[in-house]
Design a protein around this motif. Structure first.
Motif, short mmCIF file in Angstrom:
data_model
loop_
_atom_site.label_atom_id
_atom_site.label_comp_id
_atom_site.label_asym_id
_atom_site.label_seq_id
_atom_site.Cartn_x
_atom_site.Cartn_y
_atom_site.Cartn_z
N PRO A 8 0.84 -1.20 0.00
CA PRO A 8 0.00 0.00 0.00
C PRO A 8 0.87 1.24 0.00
N TYR A 9 0.33 2.32 -0.51
CA TYR A 9 1.13 3.55 -0.64
C TYR A 9 1.10 4.42 0.62
N ASP A 10 0.38 3.95 1.65
CA ASP A 10 0.24 4.80 2.84
C ASP A 10 0.94 4.24 4.07
N LEU A 11 1.95 3.40 3.86
CA LEU A 11 2.64 2.79 4.99
C LEU A 11 3.26 3.82 5.94
N LYS A 12 3.73 4.92 5.39
CA LYS A 12 4.33 5.93 6.24
C LYS A 12 3.32 6.50 7.23
N ALA A 13 2.06 6.59 6.81
CA ALA A 13 1.02 7.15 7.68
C ALA A 13 0.51 6.14 8.69
N SER B 147 2.17 3.12 9.73
CA SER B 147 3.14 2.30 10.45
C SER B 147 3.26 2.66 11.93
N SER B 148 2.97 3.90 12.27
CA SER B 148 3.11 4.33 13.66
C SER B 148 1.79 4.32 14.43
N LEU B 149 0.71 3.84 13.80
CA LEU B 149 -0.57 3.80 14.51
C LEU B 149 -0.57 2.66 15.53
N PRO B 150 -1.14 2.88 16.71
CA PRO B 150 -1.20 1.80 17.71
C PRO B 150 -2.10 0.66 17.25
N ARG B 151 -1.70 -0.56 17.60
CA ARG B 151 -2.47 -1.73 17.23
C ARG B 151 -3.13 -2.41 18.43
N GLN C 15 -5.05 12.43 18.94
CA GLN C 15 -3.88 11.70 19.44
C GLN C 15 -2.96 11.25 18.33
N HIS C 16 -3.53 10.85 17.21
CA HIS C 16 -2.73 10.36 16.07
C HIS C 16 -3.26 10.96 14.77
N PRO C 17 -2.96 12.25 14.53
CA PRO C 17 -3.49 12.92 13.33
C PRO C 17 -2.99 12.33 12.03
N GLN C 18 -1.93 11.51 12.06
CA GLN C 18 -1.43 10.91 10.83
C GLN C 18 -2.45 9.97 10.19
N VAL C 19 -3.45 9.55 10.96
CA VAL C 19 -4.47 8.67 10.39
C VAL C 19 -5.26 9.38 9.29
N ALA D 283 -9.83 2.10 15.74
CA ALA D 283 -9.04 0.91 16.07
C ALA D 283 -8.39 0.41 14.80
N TYR D 284 -7.10 0.14 14.86
CA TYR D 284 -6.34 -0.26 13.68
C TYR D 284 -5.82 -1.69 13.82
N THR D 285 -6.07 -2.50 12.81
CA THR D 285 -5.49 -3.83 12.75
C THR D 285 -4.51 -3.88 11.60
N GLY D 286 -3.31 -4.31 11.86
CA GLY D 286 -2.27 -4.29 10.84
C GLY D 286 -2.34 -5.41 9.84
N THR D 287 -3.38 -6.25 9.91
CA THR D 287 -3.51 -7.37 8.98
C THR D 287 -4.25 -6.94 7.72
N PRO D 288 -3.76 -7.27 6.54
CA PRO D 288 -4.47 -6.92 5.30
C PRO D 288 -5.87 -7.53 5.27
N VAL D 289 -6.84 -6.73 4.92
CA VAL D 289 -8.22 -7.20 4.85
C VAL D 289 -8.78 -7.21 3.42
N VAL D 290 -8.11 -6.51 2.51
CA VAL D 290 -8.62 -6.43 1.12
C VAL D 290 -7.45 -6.47 0.16
N ALA D 291 -7.65 -7.20 -0.94
CA ALA D 291 -6.73 -7.14 -2.08
C ALA D 291 -7.35 -6.22 -3.12
N HIS D 292 -6.68 -5.12 -3.40
CA HIS D 292 -7.19 -4.10 -4.31
C HIS D 292 -6.56 -4.28 -5.69
N THR D 293 -7.39 -4.50 -6.69
CA THR D 293 -6.92 -4.75 -8.04
C THR D 293 -6.54 -3.45 -8.74
N VAL D 294 -5.35 -3.42 -9.33
CA VAL D 294 -4.90 -2.28 -10.11
C VAL D 294 -4.41 -2.78 -11.47
#
Length: 261
Positions: free
Chosen positions: A174-179, A181-185, A193-197, A247-258
């Protein structure tokens, strides 16, 4: 179809769980037990001229380990057999799904179509989720998102995702890993608290929304002959209440076709 079988295999390897294979395929590589929650999820799928892919999208929802769900498909004035493909995919399933066919393609993005889907969700639904008609959900996507929302009493559940290039058959991050990666899981958080979301990918199909939260705060997609409606919905959903919990879960939930088919 051939590309979908490849997509399922790539996704399974990436997530260490199974995205749904075609219905005639062998049993999943990893056992996924049915969840115990009774909360109902309304899954909104929108599509326009997607007869070749929408059956797989619908199948990926029907095969969720979280079984208490209702699909609302909104056909955005398709010129092909999209509606028939959806009805065929839903045939035989005992849950009370619905298909809404718009008389003509709406201008701009999917704002009007997605709003129609939300309006058609049953009043009994506890959560709302979205899926594009050319994407697929991981088999435990809804179970993981519902569990995260319930565990942390969150208004919005956020999952990871990855891109699948149907031309090269390669998995892309995904192109948003920088935003993200630091979110609590392990705890809910607010935008303050976490405006990067707010900089996370705005797509709705990687999220789960509390149905009452959306209704109470009148969270809707903007409509009109323009695009980028996902951005406005993303920001509105996360800031409709200053106390909104995510609430953030770091597990992929969708495969997005491009990529072009």
């Amino acid at each position: 179809m051939h590309y979908y079988a490849i997509l399922a295999a790539v996704a399974a390897a990436a997530t260490q769980q199974t995205l749904p294979a075609p219905r005639a395929a062998a049993a999943p590589l990893v056992k996924n037990d049915k969840d115990s929650t009774n909360d109902e999820v309304c899954v909104i799928i929108t599509g326009f001229d997607t007869e070749d892919t929408v059956g797989d999208a619908v199948a990926s929802v029907l095969e969720q380990t979280h079984s208490n769900l209702k699909i609302v498909f909104v056909d955005d004035g398709s010129r092909d057999a999209t509606k028939c493909a959806v009805e065929h995919a839903l045939a035989g399933d005992h849950r009370d799904h619905s298909v809404v066919a718009l008389p003509a393609n709406t201008p701009g993005g999917v704002g009007s179509v997605a709003n129609t889907g939300m309006d058609a969700c049953p009043a009994t639904s506890n959560y709302v989720a979205f899926l594009d008609a050319d994407d697929v959900m991981a088999k435990t996507a809804l179970a993981q998102l519902v569990d995260a929302a319930q565990t942390h009493q969150a208004d919005v559940g956020l999952g990871d995702w990855f891109r699948y290039d149907q031309n090269t058959h390669k998995q892309l991050p995904p192109y948003d890993l920088k935003a993200t990666s630091s979110l609590p899981r392990d705890a809910a958080f607010t935008v303050e608290q976490h405006p990067q979301v707010l900089r996370a990918s705005p797509v709705p199909w990687r999220k789960l929304y509390g149905a009452d939260y959306l209704r109470t705060n009148d969270v809707k997609f903007p409509t009109g002959d323009h695009f980028f409606e996902d951005n406005a919905f993303h920001w509105r959903a996360l800031t409709a209440s200053k106390d909104a919990k995510v609430a953030y879960t770091g597990t992929p939930v969708v495969a997005h076709t491009v990529g072009d088919a």
